[in-house]
Structures are given as C-alpha cells and as structure tokens.
Design a protein around this motif. Structure first.
Motif, PDB file in Angstrom:
ATOM      1  N   ILE A  45      26.566  45.986  42.142  1.00  0.00           N
ATOM      2  CA  ILE A  45      27.881  46.118  42.833  1.00  0.00           C
ATOM      3  C   ILE A  45      28.091  45.226  43.938  1.00  0.00           C
ATOM      4  CG2 ILE A  45      29.740  47.651  43.889  1.00  0.00           C
ATOM      5  CD1 ILE A  45      28.551  49.956  42.626  1.00  0.00           C
ATOM      6  N   SER A  46      29.217  44.265  44.001  1.00  0.00           N
ATOM      7  CA  SER A  46      29.471  43.737  45.192  1.00  0.00           C
ATOM      8  C   SER A  46      30.919  44.088  45.741  1.00  0.00           C
ATOM      9  CB  SER A  46      29.604  42.243  44.812  1.00  0.00           C
ATOM     10  OG  SER A  46      28.535  41.728  44.479  1.00  0.00           O
ATOM     11  N   VAL A  47      30.777  44.126  46.966  1.00  0.00           N
ATOM     12  CA  VAL A  47      32.173  44.542  47.746  1.00  0.00           C
ATOM     13  C   VAL A  47      32.724  43.103  48.435  1.00  0.00           C
ATOM     14  CG1 VAL A  47      33.264  46.068  49.503  1.00  0.00           C
ATOM     15  CG2 VAL A  47      31.122  46.996  48.415  1.00  0.00           C
ATOM     16  N   VAL A  48      33.466  42.537  47.613  1.00  0.00           N
ATOM     17  CA  VAL A  48      33.694  41.052  48.252  1.00  0.00           C
ATOM     18  C   VAL A  48      35.029  41.190  49.465  1.00  0.00           C
ATOM     19  CG1 VAL A  48      33.238  40.342  45.938  1.00  0.00           C
ATOM     20  CG2 VAL A  48      35.627  40.737  46.686  1.00  0.00           C
ATOM     21  N   SER A  49      34.969  40.054  50.087  1.00  0.00           N
ATOM     22  CA  SER A  49      35.732  39.756  51.212  1.00  0.00           C
ATOM     23  C   SER A  49      36.338  38.516  51.009  1.00  0.00           C
ATOM     24  CB  SER A  49      35.258  40.512  52.455  1.00  0.00           C
ATOM     25  OG  SER A  49      33.927  39.509  52.533  1.00  0.00           O
ATOM     26  N   THR A  50      37.643  38.355  51.411  1.00  0.00           N
ATOM     27  CA  THR A  50      37.884  36.733  51.547  1.00  0.00           C
ATOM     28  C   THR A  50      37.135  35.944  52.895  1.00  0.00           C
ATOM     29  OG1 THR A  50      40.311  37.482  51.200  1.00  0.00           O
ATOM     30  CG2 THR A  50      39.811  35.503  52.412  1.00  0.00           C
ATOM     31  N   ALA A  51      36.735  35.020  52.667  1.00  0.00           N
ATOM     32  CA  ALA A  51      35.869  34.240  53.795  1.00  0.00           C
ATOM     33  C   ALA A  51      36.803  33.904  54.921  1.00  0.00           C
ATOM     34  CB  ALA A  51      35.195  33.121  53.236  1.00  0.00           C
ATOM     35  N   ASN A  52      36.297  33.699  56.029  1.00  0.00           N
ATOM     36  CA  ASN A  52      36.949  32.990  57.250  1.00  0.00           C
ATOM     37  C   ASN A  52      37.653  31.830  56.598  1.00  0.00           C
ATOM     38  OD1 ASN A  52      33.912  32.996  57.105  1.00  0.00           O
ATOM     39  ND2 ASN A  52      34.425  31.206  58.790  1.00  0.00           N
ATOM     40  N   PRO A  53      38.743  31.528  57.487  1.00  0.00           N
ATOM     41  CA  PRO A  53      39.268  32.228  58.610  1.00  0.00           C
ATOM     42  C   PRO A  53      40.656  32.979  58.139  1.00  0.00           C
ATOM     43  CG  PRO A  53      40.137  29.897  58.382  1.00  0.00           C
ATOM     44  CD  PRO A  53      39.360  30.086  57.254  1.00  0.00           C
ATOM     45  N   TRP A  54      40.467  33.725  57.098  1.00  0.00           N
ATOM     46  CA  TRP A  54      41.589  34.683  56.521  1.00  0.00           C
ATOM     47  C   TRP A  54      42.826  34.040  56.561  1.00  0.00           C
ATOM     48  CZ3 TRP A  54      37.750  35.714  60.619  1.00  0.00           C
ATOM     49  CH2 TRP A  54      36.655  36.195  60.101  1.00  0.00           C
ATOM     50  N   LEU A  55      43.525  34.936  57.306  1.00  0.00           N
ATOM     51  CA  LEU A  55      45.289  34.485  57.396  1.00  0.00           C
ATOM     52  C   LEU A  55      45.487  34.014  58.844  1.00  0.00           C
ATOM     53  CD1 LEU A  55      46.415  37.746  55.567  1.00  0.00           C
ATOM     54  CD2 LEU A  55      45.967  35.080  54.599  1.00  0.00           C
ATOM     55  N   ASP A  56      44.283  33.724  59.678  1.00  0.00           N
ATOM     56  CA  ASP A  56      44.495  33.706  61.076  1.00  0.00           C
ATOM     57  C   ASP A  56      45.455  32.433  61.672  1.00  0.00           C
ATOM     58  OD1 ASP A  56      42.723  35.624  61.287  1.00  0.00           O
ATOM     59  OD2 ASP A  56      41.350  34.583  62.869  1.00  0.00           O
ATOM     60  N   PHE A  57      45.417  31.513  60.609  1.00  0.00           N
ATOM     61  CA  PHE A  57      46.084  30.112  61.156  1.00  0.00           C
ATOM     62  C   PHE A  57      47.803  30.106  60.848  1.00  0.00           C
ATOM     63  CE2 PHE A  57      44.046  30.111  56.864  1.00  0.00           C
ATOM     64  CZ  PHE A  57      44.852  29.729  56.181  1.00  0.00           C
ATOM     65  N   LEU A  58      48.266  31.262  59.990  1.00  0.00           N
ATOM     66  CA  LEU A  58      49.283  31.328  59.547  1.00  0.00           C
ATOM     67  C   LEU A  58      50.548  31.879  60.211  1.00  0.00           C
ATOM     68  CD1 LEU A  58      48.417  32.646  56.003  1.00  0.00           C
ATOM     69  CD2 LEU A  58      49.183  30.216  56.563  1.00  0.00           C
ATOM     70  N   PRO A  59      51.859  31.514  60.270  1.00  0.00           N
ATOM     71  CA  PRO A  59      52.642  32.182  60.919  1.00  0.00           C
ATOM     72  C   PRO A  59      52.847  33.693  60.433  1.00  0.00           C
ATOM     73  CG  PRO A  59      53.681  30.567  59.361  1.00  0.00           C
ATOM     74  CD  PRO A  59      52.156  30.429  59.189  1.00  0.00           C
ATOM     75  N   SER A  83      37.315  44.338  36.497  1.00  0.00           N
ATOM     76  CA  SER A  83      35.909  43.713  36.559  1.00  0.00           C
ATOM     77  C   SER A  83      34.958  44.721  35.582  1.00  0.00           C
ATOM     78  CB  SER A  83      35.174  43.813  37.832  1.00  0.00           C
ATOM     79  OG  SER A  83      34.731  45.085  38.380  1.00  0.00           O
ATOM     80  N   PRO A  84      33.927  44.403  35.146  1.00  0.00           N
ATOM     81  CA  PRO A  84      33.149  45.049  33.961  1.00  0.00           C
ATOM     82  C   PRO A  84      32.805  46.590  34.926  1.00  0.00           C
ATOM     83  CG  PRO A  84      32.194  43.202  34.223  1.00  0.00           C
ATOM     84  CD  PRO A  84      33.180  43.101  35.436  1.00  0.00           C
ATOM     85  N   LEU A  85      32.850  47.761  34.088  1.00  0.00           N
ATOM     86  CA  LEU A  85      32.125  48.800  34.475  1.00  0.00           C
ATOM     87  C   LEU A  85      30.596  48.727  34.673  1.00  0.00           C
ATOM     88  CD1 LEU A  85      34.144  51.452  32.376  1.00  0.00           C
ATOM     89  CD2 LEU A  85      34.316  50.984  34.834  1.00  0.00           C
ATOM     90  N   LEU A  86      30.046  49.685  35.623  1.00  0.00           N
ATOM     91  CA  LEU A  86      28.483  49.702  35.527  1.00  0.00           C
ATOM     92  C   LEU A  86      28.029  50.280  34.367  1.00  0.00           C
ATOM     93  CD1 LEU A  86      27.118  50.800  38.837  1.00  0.00           C
ATOM     94  CD2 LEU A  86      26.733  48.757  38.008  1.00  0.00           C
ATOM     95  N   PRO A  87      27.030  49.403  33.650  1.00  0.00           N
ATOM     96  CA  PRO A  87      26.595  50.158  32.527  1.00  0.00           C
ATOM     97  C   PRO A  87      26.048  51.583  32.526  1.00  0.00           C
ATOM     98  CG  PRO A  87      25.543  48.149  33.020  1.00  0.00           C
ATOM     99  CD  PRO A  87      26.307  48.346  34.183  1.00  0.00           C
ATOM    100  N   SER A  88      25.509  51.714  33.858  1.00  0.00           N
ATOM    101  CA  SER A  88      25.123  53.246  34.276  1.00  0.00           C
ATOM    102  C   SER A  88      26.133  54.257  34.331  1.00  0.00           C
ATOM    103  CB  SER A  88      24.026  53.261  35.081  1.00  0.00           C
ATOM    104  OG  SER A  88      24.742  52.745  36.403  1.00  0.00           O
ATOM    105  N   SER A  89      27.490  53.777  34.497  1.00  0.00           N
ATOM    106  CA  SER A  89      28.424  54.853  34.914  1.00  0.00           C
ATOM    107  C   SER A  89      29.658  54.658  34.294  1.00  0.00           C
ATOM    108  CB  SER A  89      28.810  54.415  36.511  1.00  0.00           C
ATOM    109  OG  SER A  89      29.969  54.938  37.042  1.00  0.00           O
ATOM    110  N   SER A  90      30.326  55.741  34.060  1.00  0.00           N
ATOM    111  CA  SER A  90      31.541  55.518  33.455  1.00  0.00           C
ATOM    112  C   SER A  90      32.953  55.295  34.348  1.00  0.00           C
ATOM    113  CB  SER A  90      31.950  57.095  32.532  1.00  0.00           C
ATOM    114  OG  SER A  90      32.108  58.068  33.557  1.00  0.00           O
ATOM    115  N   SER A  91      32.496  55.287  35.541  1.00  0.00           N
ATOM    116  CA  SER A  91      33.495  55.313  36.416  1.00  0.00           C
ATOM    117  C   SER A  91      33.486  54.244  37.656  1.00  0.00           C
ATOM    118  CB  SER A  91      34.034  56.736  37.260  1.00  0.00           C
ATOM    119  OG  SER A  91      32.553  56.849  38.169  1.00  0.00           O
ATOM    120  N   LEU A  92      32.458  53.809  37.995  1.00  0.00           N
ATOM    121  CA  LEU A  92      32.344  52.511  38.841  1.00  0.00           C
ATOM    122  C   LEU A  92      32.450  51.263  38.423  1.00  0.00           C
ATOM    123  CD1 LEU A  92      29.214  53.954  41.310  1.00  0.00           C
ATOM    124  CD2 LEU A  92      31.642  54.081  41.770  1.00  0.00           C
ATOM    125  N   ASN A  93      33.182  50.480  38.873  1.00  0.00           N
ATOM    126  CA  ASN A  93      33.283  48.983  38.621  1.00  0.00           C
ATOM    127  C   ASN A  93      32.241  48.279  39.155  1.00  0.00           C
ATOM    128  OD1 ASN A  93      36.433  50.033  38.410  1.00  0.00           O
ATOM    129  ND2 ASN A  93      36.149  48.205  37.049  1.00  0.00           N
TER     130      ASN A  93
END
Lengths: 390, 390
Positions: free
Chosen positions: A80-94, A116-126
């Motif tokens: 499983i990956s918990v992804v995040s937008t990389a820096n600098p995010w929205l810092d530079f925008l009005p 995204s695919p489900l974990l093979p071992s789980s019916s509920s976790l992506n």
C-alpha cells in the motif's frame, strides 16, 4: 497474509496530470520545461526553486502515471502507498486558484486511489490512499481552508493532508491557523509535515560548488525542525492533543535537539512557563517516517520517542535519570513508519531496485533492540493503525 | 588519584580582562553595557548580536575572574579546564587590531594558565589550559594568521585554537585557508569549532516571541553542522588527515544527518566523486564535546563514530549492513569529551550546583553500553589524550 505483515509506504509523491499541466504552463518556478538533450531526445526537467543548480531534475511518468507508481510498488513488494503531492504543493498560487485547484486535485486523488487495485489479501483495502491538499497560501480566507478540510474528510481514500512549513505566510505558529488545527483534529486527518524551502541561504552554503547537497541534506531537515519546534512552542500540541502529525525525514533534526531545546526553554525567562510539558515529552505525541538512512538513526529516534513520557512535567530534571531499556526503544518504534521518498533519488540503472528503498528497509531490519513485531510495525502495521486501514 | 579518573572540562569560556575592556569601550555589538536595575543595582549586560532579545544576558566576574572559574571547577569537582574565549572572538575587528589583539590575548591566556594552581595529584599538570585565538577576519594577510599559529605553538599551555565558522569571511571551505589548515595540522593544535551567528534568520523564527530559544537551540547547532559539512565537502579532511577538530555541542546535528548527507552526495553528479570516503566515515576523524544534554544523544553520537570505519569507500552501500554492537558504541566514546559551556546557562540560585553541569555528568553516566572505562574516558581521559596532557 496477515494484515500486520503488509509493507506500507507513507512517504511517496505524485504530481497528478492536472498539477503537471499547471507546472508545464508556467514561465517561472515552479515549472516543468522540456528541453532537447545533446543526443536529440526530449527531456522534461522540474525546477522547483529559483537558482536551482544543474538545471533542475529530470521528471517523467513516475511522477504522474499511476501504472508507474504501481510498478515501483510491485518491484519493491510495497503493498500500500499513501501518496502525497510533492512540494511546493499550492504555495505559489493566488488564493482563489489555490482553493479551486485544491478541491479539484483532492477529487483527482480520490479517484486515483479509489479505482486502484484491491489488495489481493483483502476485500476492502485498495493499494493506494492519499494525503489531500489544503489551500495554504497568503490571504486565503480561513473558511476556504476549513471547507477543504471538510471536503477531504468526505473522500474515503484521503486519510490526511500534506502541508509545508509556511502556513498562510507566517509559519505554522500563526494564531490565524487556530481554527484549522481544530478542524483537522476533529476530522481525524493525519498531517504530513514536509519541507520545501530549506533553512539556510546561499551565503551560508558558501561559494564552493556543492550541487544540491547542502540545501537538500541539511536545509531540508533544518526546515522541518524549525517548523515543528515553532508549533510545539506555540502550544498547539497542548491545545489539540489529538492532532496526528507525521514528520518527514524522521523529524529532521528534532530528535537530536529535543534535549537541548528543553534546556534552552528552561533557561529562558520568556518561554520557560509557556508549555504544559518538557520539550522532550512532545516526541511521544508525534509520528516519524523512517527515511533516516541508517539503523543507528532509527534506533535513536525510537529511543527519543520511547523515553518521552518520563518528561511529563516542564522543567523536569528527570532529563538523564531515564534509563531507556529495550522496552523504550521498542515502544518508540510504534510511531515510526516506512517511507521511500519515491520518485526522488532514482537509481542510475532503471532495471535495478532503488537503493534508497532497499537501504531504508535494511535500516529497519538492522535496528538493535527491535524485535520482529517492532520491525513489522514500522514496515506497515503502524501505518495501518495511524491511517485506520483495516 | 589515577590520571584516568580526572574530570576535564573542554568547553568552558572566558572573556579575559583585556577582552572585556574592549567590549566595554564599544558602542555597537558586541559590547558590554552597564545599566541600573529597578532595585538600584548596577548590572553588566552582554550584547553579542544585533536585535538580541531581552536586552542581552547578564555578565559578571565568572567571565573574567580566574578565581571564579576555579571556584566553579571546585564546586563541580572539575580537575582541569581547557578554557576558550567566548564568541564572537575577534570576528568584528579590523585586521590589524585583530592581529595584535590575538597575540596579546594569547599571551594573557598563557599567563592565566601557567600561573594557575598545579593539580594536587601531579607535579606537572596545571588546572588550566587554553585554546588560543587566531585573527580570522576579512582582509587579514594569511601570514598574520600563520605567525599567530606559530606564537600559539610556542606557548606551552595553549593546546589548540577556537574558531568560528566564517573563516576570513567566506567560510571554512575557502581555498585561501589552505595554508592555515596545513600549519595547524603541522603544529598539532586542536581546533575547537564553535558557532556564533546561527543558521536561520528572523523570518524563519517567525513573529511569535520565543526569547532566545530558536536561535540558540536550533540555529547554533545548525551553524556548526553547516560549517563542518562544508569542510568535509571541500576535501580538507582528506588533504589534512591529522587535523584534530573538536565540534561544539556534540557536532550540532551532523551525527543525525551524516547518513542523509552520504545519500545526497551519492545521488549528486557534481559532488559524488569528490571525496575519498563515504560521508559517514569522517565521523571517526572528528571529536565531539559531550554537551548533548542526554544519555540517548551521547549513545547515538558514539554509535555514529563507532560505525564510521565501515564506510571507508565513497558510495559504499554498506550503509545499513553495519551492525554496531556494544563494541562500536564503546569505541565511539573515545572521541567524546566532557564540557560544561560555563559560564553560560547559570543556575537561578547561586549556591546550587549548575544544572547544566550536573545533567551533562548524569548523561555520561547513563549511557547504555558505556562501561566505566568508557565513562572515565569521556569525563577526562580522552581529553588528556587529545591535548597531550600527562
């Protein structure tokens, strides 16, 4: 496969297509520009800071293409990956752009994860979850931040928010952010605190050509350290004790400086009575990624977490009478979570495993005093607990 | 009393009378000014930086009166102190003044030490030794620095030099300093590297009133970290492998960042081939004071020193396969030396022992994996060896 044995990556970045398009459309940093290499190929380069050495860094599909993320996960057995937008995010925008783009990107992220695919071992976790984005920019109306927090809480695959260190321009100890912390705590979202600007400037780095090394190796962890220290000093962790704050790069340098910080607070008449606890106590209220590059580093971070509760009282001189045995180190491991920093630090050879990932896993495996249960926790179990994935 | 059981303080500061007079004569920082307190007493305050919060810090005879130093030593059972002029040394002076004052203060320091009491247990060791001063200021002719190094080597109680991080204006990686390192190495003098300016500025510290805490707890160790990292990157430790460099405050944050530094160097095309060794290797070439405020901190610093030799090769991926057992931690202790930072961080109550000192000693005593021999080394034996006192 038992859920406890999953490998979960909580420090892994994306620039979703909508965000990459924005960066391509820009003429000043942050931007993505295409250039022709000496061999005639077209190459995308990412520039995120002014005066960036070596013409920025190469970027490619690993930043925006979900298949590339999943391929990377498969290659390294990441469940499983918990992804995040990389820096600098929205810092530079009005403010208005930041607000609407945050909402759109949060919807994109939800879709990126929910399909995204489900974990093979789980019916509920992506296999993919995400940190959402907040429009943390100067002059933003606070209700726009609050409504984005509400939006994120309504999106089931978004489990937290990634934030930089500047808040709405004055840092994270800005009293204007009080309602923001309150709302994030109430929503139960995890805050992933990540550097972007660095602490230290060109003058401090000197005239010698050292590439990216000084701002990246030192300036980044300094920035995280300053931000979380200011947050502690502002009393936010006293007023919102259920905030879940995860620190990038194992907390920067805070673990090594928390005792010095405690001493400086105790000797400073202006600050010595402003906190409910000794500075070292707060280490047990934070979470740390395992991007520390070594077993000794990880062991030390877990010592610092494991000893923290002995420093309940401010000005406590318990300082060094706390003997942290194996139990303290093991207990501290419960707040340390595996991460890769993908897609940064790629290998020179595309076919090989990423050294940064392999070494992070070896570092976890090599910590003295962590038994298999502790290592399994750091590899995935702690993340499942923190993000409520089960 | 066996020589191995001596308690030696290698981080303890003075402003000798000649230096204090200079500070009193000045109208801009650094300066000492007298003011009348609300209760009608006269009080000396030391201002060392512009815009210093809380009107500077109180200073008194403990900074310039040798009897006060000896009283402090007696109160805490310190046998020998290796004193050093406190920051900002001569940094603020024009070259000619800096040069002549360095020579005069070095003579003063020699007299301060050579006329100090002998150790009761020894017919040859005095209770006071010192680090000399170099005229490290912009535009100084290098031969003036070299002649001061010669002077210091000729003064038997001066065992090293204390330096800040700016060199002659461009930092310690300035190619102009090459002959200086060569001369210091040849003279066998110990370099005590100490911060003064901090890394991080007012903007990074934010608007909240936090007294001295942020620049002192964070900015100081950041500064030391940047300085020694730049020195390593410049190849100075490769070219002058017999330099003896002692880092204030246990190396700032370098011990926690050396593995990240190694990774950043390995991934940076500009720097990756410039050093003879992996960044972590250099930890075993440095010395660290024990001013780290905790047993876990000291244990970790000794782990980092103890594992260093495994990282002989640059780009070595041995990174985390090094299992540092108790032997590594014990070996690392040999480069850690007790210090007090006297007369900074005084107790609120004059009659009591200094908490900072008591806690530093307790921290040493509490390190897991250090046997009595290791602790005795850190308390004094390592200093006797490093400074050639026997």
């Amino acid at each position: 496969m038992s859920a406890k044995k999953l490998l979960v990556d909580i420090h892994t970045h994306v620039y979703l297509p909508r965000y990459a398009s924005l960066l391509r459309s820009r003429t000043s940093v942050p931007r993505i520009l295409s250039r022709t290499t000496p061999s005639g190929d077209t190459e995308d380069r990412l520039l995120i800071l002014d005066h960036e050495p070596s013409g920025g860094r190469p970027v490619g599909p690993q930043y925006w293409d979900r298949e590339e993320k999943l391929k990377f996960m498969d290659k390294h057995d990441i469940d499983i990956s918990v992804v995040s937008t990389a820096n600098p995010w929205l810092d530079f925008l009005p403010p208005s752009t930041a607000h609407s783009l945050a909402q759109d990107l949060n919807t994109d992220l939800e879709s990126y994860c929910s399909t995204s695919p489900l974990l093979p071992s789980s019916s509920s976790l992506n296999r993919l979850y995400a940190f959402g984005l907040l429009p943390l920019v100067p002059s933003i109306p606070i209700p726009h931040i609050l409504s984005t927090i509400s939006q994120i809480s309504s999106l089931p695959h978004l489990k937290g928010v990634i934030i930089g260190t500047r808040g709405i321009g004055k840092g994270l100890d800005d009293p204007e952010l009080e309602l923001v912390w309150e709302a994030i705590e109430k929503a139960g979202l995890v805050i992933f605190l990540h550097p972007h600007y660095g602490v230290g400037n060109g003058e401090e780095w000197g005239e010698r050509e050292n590439g990216h090394v000084l701002p990246l190796a030192l300036g980044f962890p300094f920035e995280t350290t300053v931000a979380i220290t200011r947050l502690i000093l502002s009393g936010i962790l006293d007023r919102y004790p259920s905030l879940h704050i995860l620190l990038a790069h194992s907390g920067g340098t805070l673990p090594l400086l928390s005792s010095r910080l405690s001493s400086c607070i105790d000797h400073d008449p202006i600050v010595q009575h402003c906190l409910k606890h000794d500075a070292r106590w707060y280490m047990s209220k934070l979470w740390f990624d395992a991007v520390a590059y070594g077993s000794e580093e990880l062991g030390f971070v877990s010592d610092v977490i494991g000893r923290a509760e002995a420093f309940d009282k401010p000005g406590s001189s318990a300082s060094v009478s706390v003997s942290v045995g194996g139990e303290g180190r093991k207990k501290g491991s419960e707040r340390i979570l595996f991460g890769t920093d993908h897609p940064f630090f790629p290998p020179l050879n595309e076919s090989e495993k990423w050294r940064s990932v392999v070494e992070n896993l070896e570092a976890i495996d090599g910590v003295r005093g962590w038994d298999q249960e502790a290592k399994d926790g750091v590899r995935g179990g702690n993340a499942l607990a923190l993000f409520g994935l089960s």
